[in-house]
Design an enzyme around this catalytic site. Sequence first.
Site, mmCIF file in Angstrom:
data_model
loop_
_atom_site.group_PDB
_atom_site.id
_atom_site.type_symbol
_atom_site.label_atom_id
_atom_site.label_comp_id
_atom_site.label_asym_id
_atom_site.label_seq_id
_atom_site.Cartn_x
_atom_site.Cartn_y
_atom_site.Cartn_z
ATOM 1 N N LEU A 172 5.897 2.085 -11.568
ATOM 2 C CA LEU A 172 5.111 1.032 -12.183
ATOM 3 C C LEU A 172 5.749 -0.309 -11.840
ATOM 4 O O LEU A 172 6.978 -0.449 -11.884
ATOM 5 C CB LEU A 172 5.066 1.193 -13.708
ATOM 6 C CG LEU A 172 3.976 2.091 -14.293
ATOM 7 C CD1 LEU A 172 4.196 2.282 -15.792
ATOM 8 C CD2 LEU A 172 2.590 1.527 -14.040
ATOM 9 N N ASP A 173 4.946 -1.302 -11.488
ATOM 10 C CA ASP A 173 5.471 -2.632 -11.210
ATOM 11 C C ASP A 173 6.238 -3.161 -12.416
ATOM 12 O O ASP A 173 5.923 -2.815 -13.560
ATOM 13 C CB ASP A 173 4.332 -3.599 -10.886
ATOM 14 C CG ASP A 173 3.611 -3.244 -9.598
ATOM 15 O OD1 ASP A 173 4.259 -2.685 -8.693
ATOM 16 O OD2 ASP A 173 2.397 -3.523 -9.499
ATOM 17 N N PRO A 174 7.242 -4.018 -12.192
ATOM 18 C CA PRO A 174 8.009 -4.555 -13.323
ATOM 19 C C PRO A 174 7.142 -5.214 -14.392
ATOM 20 O O PRO A 174 7.398 -5.046 -15.594
ATOM 21 C CB PRO A 174 8.931 -5.584 -12.656
ATOM 22 C CG PRO A 174 9.145 -5.041 -11.281
ATOM 23 C CD PRO A 174 7.818 -4.435 -10.891
ATOM 24 N N ALA A 179 4.160 -4.496 -15.169
ATOM 25 C CA ALA A 179 3.210 -3.533 -15.742
ATOM 26 C C ALA A 179 3.867 -2.712 -16.846
ATOM 27 O O ALA A 179 5.085 -2.583 -16.926
ATOM 28 C CB ALA A 179 2.682 -2.609 -14.648
ATOM 29 N N ARG A 195 -3.357 -4.271 -8.018
ATOM 30 C CA ARG A 195 -3.318 -5.696 -7.653
ATOM 31 C C ARG A 195 -4.251 -5.973 -6.478
ATOM 32 O O ARG A 195 -4.952 -6.993 -6.447
ATOM 33 C CB ARG A 195 -1.875 -6.098 -7.311
ATOM 34 C CG ARG A 195 -0.964 -6.218 -8.526
ATOM 35 C CD ARG A 195 0.466 -6.526 -8.115
ATOM 36 N NE ARG A 195 1.095 -5.393 -7.456
ATOM 37 C CZ ARG A 195 2.119 -5.481 -6.604
ATOM 38 N NH1 ARG A 195 2.575 -6.682 -6.269
ATOM 39 N NH2 ARG A 195 2.655 -4.413 -6.076
#
Length: 313
Positions: free
Chosen positions: A37-39, A41, A179
């Site tokens: 997971l992106d930071p 997110a 994104r």
Amino acid sequence: MNALFLAYKPAFISSNAFLHRIKKRHNIAKAGFSGTLDPFAQGSLLIAAGAYTKLLPFIPTEPKVYEATLWLGAESASLDTENITHIDSALPFAKALESAHAQEMAQEAVQNLRGEIAYTPPAFSAKRIDGKRAYTLARAGEKVTLEQAYMQVYDIKLLCYNPPFITFRAHVSKGSYIRSLGQIIAQNLSKALGLEVSATLSTLKRISEGGLQAKSGTLIALNPLEILPFPHLVLDECIRDYFKDRFYHGKPSTLKSAQGNFKILPNTHNKKIHLSKNSLHIVQFEDFFSIIGLQPNGTISYLLNRIPYAHTL
């Protein structure tokens, strides 16, 4: 420790840092997760510890379900809130977003994105270029050029249109970039409105992976035998000890010698059993289980062997 569980990653911490925190708290030496997971997110993260890290490739994690909010008019190199460079609040732009037909256009911009979608991954992504992560190069100011990729959008729905924000829910395939999906929505809206609409994600939440959903503030222990998508091959007592020894040591085996003293129980993922081709099964003993390939002639191949049976933290 061997464990499989769901955790809820908060926003603004990397998946690796969050995993390190869990490992330290529970004294776990080895652990991994199913998908980064992106930071910025938040949301569901499937984590495996110990020997159960070997199970991660076999656990169904599709569709991945996300809820995201797209901030129209905001520009960011990373397509999220971490690198915003400009926010368009000019009157013509604001009026266009609040026009009578803007919500209908937003609905169409979202709803038309089902099926296989071509996209360009973000420069700030985990994709590799000559062995280096793209985000490492992007943060160093280097130019990043990534090849076109494809994602499957199984379902997508507009949840809210409150300009300059669009909130949507998407059911997508593994490896998809929400994104990038947000950028495509912005491009579709630009065409409909007849003006350039930049956008970036302001929030991103992973709701679930393959139907597995975490809860904020708690760890949910999972039983691997209940979520692995393979039917169980059950051996009769008269042959269990013989096969237990062979399975434990990974010895060449065939079920021809079992003379029908076994049965195959379907699970919730696979209700029909076909032995006309090599198929995967779980064989469980008192203290371990194996994932095997069973060919029509009864020959057994070992995919994972001697996995300790335990499912609690």
